[in-house]
Design an enzyme around this catalytic site. Structure first.
Site, PDB file in Angstrom:
ATOM      1  CE  LYS A 127      -1.907  -8.703 -29.524  1.00 20.54           C
ATOM      2  NZ  LYS A 127      -1.159  -7.998 -28.443  1.00 20.54           N
ATOM      3  CD  GLU A 142     -15.637   1.278 -29.593  1.00 22.06           C
ATOM      4  OE1 GLU A 142     -15.557   2.440 -29.174  1.00 22.06           O
ATOM      5  OE2 GLU A 142     -16.635   0.837 -30.187  1.00 22.06           O
ATOM      6  CB  CYS A 152     -10.985   5.349 -24.067  1.00 22.80           C
ATOM      7  SG  CYS A 152     -12.271   4.231 -23.498  1.00 22.80           S
ATOM      8  CD  GLU A 191      -6.282   8.553 -25.311  1.00 24.24           C
ATOM      9  OE1 GLU A 191      -5.542   7.939 -26.110  1.00 24.24           O
ATOM     10  OE2 GLU A 191      -7.402   8.137 -24.964  1.00 24.24           O
TER      11      GLU A 191
HETATM   12  P1  NAD Z   1      -2.169   0.140 -28.313  1.00 24.36           P
HETATM   13  O1  NAD Z   1      -2.874   0.645 -29.492  1.00 24.36           O
HETATM   14  O2  NAD Z   1      -0.739   0.421 -28.159  1.00 24.36           O
HETATM   15  O3  NAD Z   1      -2.288  -1.458 -28.220  1.00 24.36           O
HETATM   16  C1  NAD Z   1      -3.543  -2.094 -28.209  1.00 24.36           C
HETATM   17  C2  NAD Z   1      -3.376  -3.521 -28.701  1.00 24.36           C
HETATM   18  O4  NAD Z   1      -2.956  -3.518 -30.051  1.00 24.36           O
HETATM   19  C3  NAD Z   1      -2.370  -4.361 -27.942  1.00 24.36           C
HETATM   20  O5  NAD Z   1      -2.878  -5.667 -27.834  1.00 24.36           O
HETATM   21  C4  NAD Z   1      -1.149  -4.325 -28.866  1.00 24.36           C
HETATM   22  O6  NAD Z   1      -0.295  -5.450 -28.729  1.00 24.36           O
HETATM   23  C5  NAD Z   1      -1.799  -4.333 -30.225  1.00 24.36           C
HETATM   24  N1  NAD Z   1      -1.012  -3.729 -31.300  1.00 24.36           N
HETATM   25  C6  NAD Z   1      -0.045  -2.784 -31.209  1.00 24.36           C
HETATM   26  N2  NAD Z   1       0.397  -2.442 -32.443  1.00 24.36           N
HETATM   27  C7  NAD Z   1      -0.317  -3.182 -33.327  1.00 24.36           C
HETATM   28  C8  NAD Z   1      -0.356  -3.251 -34.752  1.00 24.36           C
HETATM   29  N3  NAD Z   1       0.426  -2.491 -35.515  1.00 24.36           N
HETATM   30  N4  NAD Z   1      -1.237  -4.105 -35.323  1.00 24.36           N
HETATM   31  C9  NAD Z   1      -2.066  -4.852 -34.579  1.00 24.36           C
HETATM   32  N5  NAD Z   1      -2.071  -4.841 -33.233  1.00 24.36           N
HETATM   33  C10 NAD Z   1      -1.219  -4.001 -32.606  1.00 24.36           C
HETATM   34  O7  NAD Z   1      -3.065   0.685 -27.095  1.00 24.36           O
HETATM   35  P2  NAD Z   1      -2.753   0.602 -25.542  1.00 24.36           P
HETATM   36  O8  NAD Z   1      -1.611   1.524 -25.278  1.00 24.36           O
HETATM   37  O9  NAD Z   1      -2.702  -0.825 -25.113  1.00 24.36           O
HETATM   38  O10 NAD Z   1      -4.103   1.209 -24.916  1.00 24.36           O
HETATM   39  C11 NAD Z   1      -4.315   2.551 -24.700  1.00 24.36           C
HETATM   40  C12 NAD Z   1      -5.178   3.138 -25.790  1.00 24.36           C
HETATM   41  O11 NAD Z   1      -6.421   2.429 -25.903  1.00 24.36           O
HETATM   42  C13 NAD Z   1      -5.576   4.569 -25.524  1.00 24.36           C
HETATM   43  O12 NAD Z   1      -5.391   5.355 -26.670  1.00 24.36           O
HETATM   44  C14 NAD Z   1      -7.063   4.495 -25.193  1.00 24.36           C
HETATM   45  O13 NAD Z   1      -7.783   5.647 -25.424  1.00 24.36           O
HETATM   46  C15 NAD Z   1      -7.506   3.346 -26.003  1.00 24.36           C
HETATM   47  N6  NAD Z   1      -8.738   2.766 -25.455  1.00 24.36           N
HETATM   48  C16 NAD Z   1      -9.939   3.028 -26.078  1.00 24.36           C
HETATM   49  C17 NAD Z   1     -11.125   2.522 -25.554  1.00 24.36           C
HETATM   50  C18 NAD Z   1     -12.465   2.804 -26.222  1.00 24.36           C
HETATM   51  O14 NAD Z   1     -13.433   2.136 -25.883  1.00 24.36           O
HETATM   52  N7  NAD Z   1     -12.561   3.755 -27.120  1.00 24.36           N
HETATM   53  C19 NAD Z   1     -11.101   1.734 -24.410  1.00 24.36           C
HETATM   54  C20 NAD Z   1      -9.874   1.499 -23.810  1.00 24.36           C
HETATM   55  C21 NAD Z   1      -8.686   2.013 -24.349  1.00 24.36           C
END
Ligand code: NAD
Length: 486
Positions: free
Chosen positions: A179, A253, A287, A388
């Site tokens: 997804k 993550e 991240c 962040e």
């Molecule tokens: P997000 O959490 O908004 O969304 C991530 C995914 O989750 C998307 O596919 C979204 O559609 C889905 N999603 C959203 N709400 C949901 C819910 N309630 N239940 C299930 N799925 C849901 O994150 P983003 O804005 O796409 O990405 C940025 C974030 O990702 C930053 O906080 C960053 O630090 C983190 N990140 C972490 C790593 C790591 O390895 N630690 C790597 C990359 C990004």
């Protein structure tokens, strides 16, 4: 990629439209142009994908496939990623915004590499004989796949993050529902196509595009055994709550707020170059990005002056231009978020050394571009020091001694990455041991390697990916006791 094809979901080996006809759009963040429409999966599609993944999991074609054959399958996927590397990199750059040098040189390369790495693991997933004390028995362990895994990914490195979860999940014999994030679904759809082309049996890899509701439905679904999530800490917490119904395995993550410690003896020019890249790759939407710069007070002016001058010189523009170093932010929403944080830094009294505004100019005015921004004189309690930002914003602090800097670097809810800049090995090892983070780099950019664990302490998540750690995450341990008494 034929853009008509993006409007379908992959369920049970077939490309199908969303059951309720839902469609959404993805835009190029460099110019706001419509890039493609994609199917928006609803509850019926989630049910169908979970059922398909379950059937495939139980089907001997997959369940009884030899480790050698599974390894070959993963290797073929790596070959196909490399065959399509140029087109995949271009697609990723248009959908996500990142410079083409990064999408082709890092994102796509890592994706192929991680499939090769886990192709090798397929024949090396082993149990062991346990040293039990019950007389006349033999006990051994088996590593078995967890089952149906939902892989939910963010928008910042869409292809690489999907690949680094999918490869170990398949290596361990699981079935999967991908997804991708709604902002950047295209490269994951392409990856799903490559899995089909490589010969992955129907239903082993399914792909549902769509927004948070599709993710929520997967997380709550009783037919899903595990959720592997990368994304924000806030959504990570919702996933933990949502997965409680059947106590799914969950790996997370999440966000980061990496400290960068620049010691008195650091090679400042190397630290400036490395920190600039470490802070601003993918326009700070990473991240592991370095964000909090703790500089020994004797070197702070020199460091601040040099890094601000270098940041101001970076070429900003559409990622598709080969000389671009800073591409756009992924969306208008992300641009607003970054601008809001910068305003808060100014309001709370940080000194704005460079940047601080939306970028201007003919090449960038229709996209979501923000100037690289450096703040000095930042206090530990300011919002820009604690939350962040996920944008091109650097905060500089000064420190006097090691104990103080360790306490302040660790004064964060996150603990994903950290970096130390020093020429002294004792300082390097001492700080590496004392900083609370999943990975500590020394005189280096934040790198990801398939052989090295990746994940964090605290609000940065649960579990580790890559290496043998991902094999642990995608398997259950079973113990077998045999009666050997005559
Ligand atoms: P997000 O959490 O908004 O969304 C991530 C995914 O989750 C998307 O596919 C979204 O559609 C889905 N999603 C959203 N709400 C949901 C819910 N309630 N239940 C299930 N799925 C849901 O994150 P983003 O804005 O796409 O990405 C940025 C974030 O990702 C930053 O906080 C960053 O630090 C983190 N990140 C972490 C790593 C790591 O390895 N630690 C790597 C990359 C990004």
């Amino acid at each position: 990629m034929n853009l008509e094809e993006t409007k379908k979901l992959l369920v049970a080996g077939e490309w199908v439209p969303a059951a309720d006809g839902g469609v959404a759009q993805t835009y190029d963040p460099a110019d706001g142009q419509l890039l493609a429409s994609f199917a928006e999966a609803g509850p019926a599609d989630v049910d169908a994908a979970v059922a398909a993944a379950r059937r495939a999991f139980d089907d001997p074609e997959w369940r009884a496939m030899s480790p050698d054959a599974r390894g070959r399958l993963l290797w073929r996927i790596a070959d196909l990623i490399e065959r399509d590397a140029a087109a995949l990199a271009e697609l990723e750059t248009h959908d996500q915004g990142q410079p083409i040098s990064m999408s082709s040189g890092v994102n796509v390369v890592l994706s192929a590499q991680v499939f090769r790495y886990y192709a090798g693991w397929c024949t090396k997933i082993e149990g062991r004989v346990s040293s039990v004390s019950v007389p006349d028995t033999l006990h051994y362990t088996r590593r078995e796949p967890v089952g149906v895994c939902a892989i939910i990914t963010p928008w910042n490195f869409p292809l690489a993050i999907a690949a680094w979860k999918l490869a170990p999940a398949l290596a361990c014999g699981n079935t999967v529902i991908l997804k991708p994030a709604e902002q950047t679904p295209l490269s994951t759809l392409w990856l799903a196509r490559l899995c089909v082309e490589a010969g992955v049996p129907a239903g082993v890899v399914n792909c549902l595009t769509g927004g948070p509701p599709a993710g929520q439905a997967l997380v709550a679904h009783p037919g899903v055994d595990k959720v592997s999530f990368t994304g924000s800490t806030e959504v990570g917490k919702q996933i933990v709550a949502g997965a409680a119904g059947n106590l799914k395995r969950v790996s997370l993550e999440l966000g980061g707020k990496a400290p960068s410690i620049i010691a008195r003896d650091a090679d400042i020019d190397a630290a400036v170059a490395g920190n600039l890249q470490g802070a601003l790759f993918n326009t700070g939407q990473a991240c592991g990005a370095y964000t909090r710069f703790f500089v020994d007070h004797k070197r702070a002016d020199e460091f601040t002056e040099k890094i601000a001058a270098a940041a101001a010189r970076l070429p900003i523009g559409p990622g598709i231009r080969p000389d671009t170093v800073l591409g756009p932010l992924v969306s208008a929403e992300q641009l607003d978020r970054v601008a809001h944080y910068v305003d808060s830094g100014v309001r709370q009294g940080a000194q704005l050394v460079t940047g601080g505004r939306r970028a201007t100019g003919p090449d960038v005015e229709r996209g979501h571009f923000f100037e690289p921004t450096v703040f000095a004189g930042v206090r530990d309690d300011m919002v820009i020091a604690r939350e962040e930002i996920f944008g091109p914003v650097l905060s500089i602090f000064t420190y006097e001694d090691e104990d103080e800097v360790v306490a302040r670097a660790n004064d964060t809810d996150y603990g994903l990455a950290a970096v130390v800049w020093t020429q002294d090995t004792v300082t390097a090892h001492s700080l590496a041991g004392r900083i609370r983070a999943g990975t500590v780099f020394v005189n280096l950019l934040p790198l990801i390697d398939p052989g090295a664990p990746w994940g964090g302490f605290g609000l940065s998540g649960w579990g580790r990916e890559m290496g043998s750690f991902a094999v642990d995450e995608f398997t259950e341990t079973k113990g077998v006791f045999l009666n050997l008494a005559r």
